[in-house]
Scaffold this motif. Structure first.
Motif, mmCIF file in Angstrom:
data_model
loop_
_atom_site.group_PDB
_atom_site.id
_atom_site.type_symbol
_atom_site.label_atom_id
_atom_site.label_comp_id
_atom_site.label_asym_id
_atom_site.label_seq_id
_atom_site.Cartn_x
_atom_site.Cartn_y
_atom_site.Cartn_z
ATOM 1 N N THR A 1 0.861 -1.180 0.000
ATOM 2 C CA THR A 1 0.000 0.000 0.000
ATOM 3 C C THR A 1 0.896 1.228 0.000
ATOM 4 O O THR A 1 1.654 1.450 0.940
ATOM 5 C CB THR A 1 -0.902 0.007 1.240
ATOM 6 O OG1 THR A 1 -1.712 -1.174 1.243
ATOM 7 C CG2 THR A 1 -1.805 1.243 1.238
ATOM 8 N N ARG A 2 0.819 2.003 -1.060
ATOM 9 C CA ARG A 2 1.743 3.120 -1.245
ATOM 10 C C ARG A 2 1.211 4.401 -0.616
ATOM 11 O O ARG A 2 0.019 4.690 -0.659
ATOM 12 C CB ARG A 2 2.008 3.361 -2.734
ATOM 13 C CG ARG A 2 2.540 2.140 -3.475
ATOM 14 C CD ARG A 2 2.812 2.474 -4.930
ATOM 15 N NE ARG A 2 3.198 1.289 -5.698
ATOM 16 C CZ ARG A 2 3.595 1.306 -6.953
ATOM 17 N NH1 ARG A 2 3.656 2.487 -7.609
ATOM 18 N NH2 ARG A 2 3.934 0.194 -7.580
ATOM 19 N N GLY A 3 2.131 5.160 -0.035
ATOM 20 C CA GLY A 3 1.796 6.463 0.510
ATOM 21 C C GLY A 3 2.942 7.424 0.268
ATOM 22 O O GLY A 3 4.052 7.018 -0.094
ATOM 23 N N PHE A 4 2.684 8.709 0.490
ATOM 24 C CA PHE A 4 3.726 9.710 0.287
ATOM 25 C C PHE A 4 3.392 10.947 1.102
ATOM 26 O O PHE A 4 2.223 11.287 1.310
ATOM 27 C CB PHE A 4 3.839 10.097 -1.191
ATOM 28 C CG PHE A 4 4.918 11.106 -1.477
ATOM 29 C CD1 PHE A 4 6.257 10.742 -1.417
ATOM 30 C CD2 PHE A 4 4.594 12.421 -1.778
ATOM 31 C CE1 PHE A 4 7.261 11.676 -1.659
ATOM 32 C CE2 PHE A 4 5.588 13.363 -2.025
ATOM 33 C CZ PHE A 4 6.917 12.983 -1.967
ATOM 34 N N ARG A 5 4.432 11.613 1.620
ATOM 35 C CA ARG A 5 4.336 12.931 2.234
ATOM 36 C C ARG A 5 5.489 13.768 1.704
ATOM 37 O O ARG A 5 6.612 13.257 1.575
ATOM 38 C CB ARG A 5 4.400 12.851 3.753
ATOM 39 C CG ARG A 5 3.274 12.075 4.425
ATOM 40 C CD ARG A 5 1.932 12.768 4.288
ATOM 41 N NE ARG A 5 0.901 12.094 5.069
ATOM 42 C CZ ARG A 5 0.248 10.991 4.709
ATOM 43 N NH1 ARG A 5 0.539 10.412 3.544
ATOM 44 N NH2 ARG A 5 -0.675 10.461 5.479
ATOM 45 N N PRO A 6 5.278 15.049 1.400
ATOM 46 C CA PRO A 6 6.354 15.859 0.829
ATOM 47 C C PRO A 6 7.564 15.997 1.747
ATOM 48 O O PRO A 6 8.699 16.056 1.277
ATOM 49 C CB PRO A 6 5.686 17.203 0.584
ATOM 50 C CG PRO A 6 4.224 16.917 0.508
ATOM 51 C CD PRO A 6 3.999 15.786 1.444
ATOM 52 N N SER A 7 7.333 16.075 3.054
ATOM 53 C CA SER A 7 8.438 16.231 3.994
ATOM 54 C C SER A 7 9.055 14.877 4.314
ATOM 55 O O SER A 7 8.377 13.980 4.834
ATOM 56 C CB SER A 7 7.945 16.885 5.291
ATOM 57 O OG SER A 7 8.881 16.720 6.328
ATOM 58 N N LEU A 8 10.326 14.729 4.022
ATOM 59 C CA LEU A 8 11.018 13.481 4.327
ATOM 60 C C LEU A 8 11.064 13.243 5.839
ATOM 61 O O LEU A 8 10.907 12.113 6.315
ATOM 62 C CB LEU A 8 12.431 13.508 3.732
ATOM 63 C CG LEU A 8 13.284 12.249 3.829
ATOM 64 C CD1 LEU A 8 12.524 11.023 3.354
ATOM 65 C CD2 LEU A 8 14.554 12.433 3.013
#
Length: 260
Positions: A175-182
């Motif tokens: 299940t893929r996710g992403f947030r701009p801040s590493l």
């Protein structure tokens, strides 16, 4: 002592949040950095100026490494070094998002011993010191314990899922996710809201220094993309990507990735 340094970082992070939020909705005088590493705003510079003054005055023997300060190689001769990103997720800050963060850490002989990641607009303060565990707003948190890679929740940018990144071109079913801040991605794994995160491109130390300790003190394993331990305050302050998850899932990720 790491705990004493942590109190200093918390104080500085909260002040950084007060400064940065004053710029929300105002003209930011955005410009691109000369080295092509991304945008910088008046808020980045104002936060950096405060952090440099406050932290260095409190610990004059410590070295200094910041995204928004010209590098001074005298830091390489210091036993302890501040490693900070005044605003991690500057593009999100410019766009009016609330997922940008302040990332502050202290490294001792290459190992992070105190760390804070603060998202003022989300009221989330992640803290860790060596041997003291990880807290979110003062409450202990732990990384998730999922062992199976198939079906795991994984924070990563789209290019990391290219078939050539994975053994025999087999991209795992996650299940893929992403947030701009590493820094926030690292924190979400420490919080147990996601099982793992990775970034396979070269990564600046200030983006991941605080998150490294926050993850490890929450029971996670961290490494670069080739499974080498993360070491900080390098002459070129850049690491070969990051992989983070609980120890079992961390191993499964490395076995699934190519090592080219």
């Amino acid at each position: 002592m790491p705990v004493h340094d942590l109190a200093l970082l918390v104080e500085a992070a909260r002040e950084a949040g007060r400064i940065a939020t004053r710029y929300v909705g105002r003209s930011l005088n955005v410009r691109d950095k000369a080295d092509g590493s991304g945008p910088v705003t008046l808020a980045d510079l104002a936060v950096n100026a405060m952090l440099a003054e406050h932290l260095r005055a409190a610990r004059p023997a410590y070295g200094w490494l910041s995204e928004e300060t010209e590098d001074d190689t005298t830091r390489l001769d210091r036993e302890r070094v501040f490693i900070v990103d005044p605003i991690d997720g500057t593009r999100s800050f410019i766009e009016g998002s609330n997922t940008w963060a302040h990332s502050l850490a202290v490294a001792e002989r290459g190992v992070i011993i105190a760390a804070v990641i603060y998202l003022p607009l989300r009221d989330k303060l992640y803290t860790a010191a060596t041997g003291q565990g990880t807290q979110l707003n003062g409450a202990p948190i732990r990384a998730a314990t999922r062992a199976d890679l198939a079906g795991a929740s994984l924070l990563a940018a789209t290019p990391n899922f290219a078939p050539e990144r994975w053994r025999d071109g087999h991209v795992p079913q996650v299940t893929r996710g992403f947030r701009p801040s590493l820094a926030y991605r690292l924190s979400l794994v420490a919080e147990g809201r996601y099982d793992a995160m990775l970034t396979l491109r070269p990564t600046w130390e200030w983006d991941i220094a605080a998150g490294d300790l926050i993850l490890r003190e929450a029971g996670a394993a961290t490494s670069d993309r080739r499974a080498a331990p993360l070491r900080f305050n390098n002459p070129v302050p850049r690491l070969d990507g990051v992989v983070a998850a609980n120890p079992v899932l961390h191993g499964a990720l490395h076995r699934a990735l190519t090592q080219d």
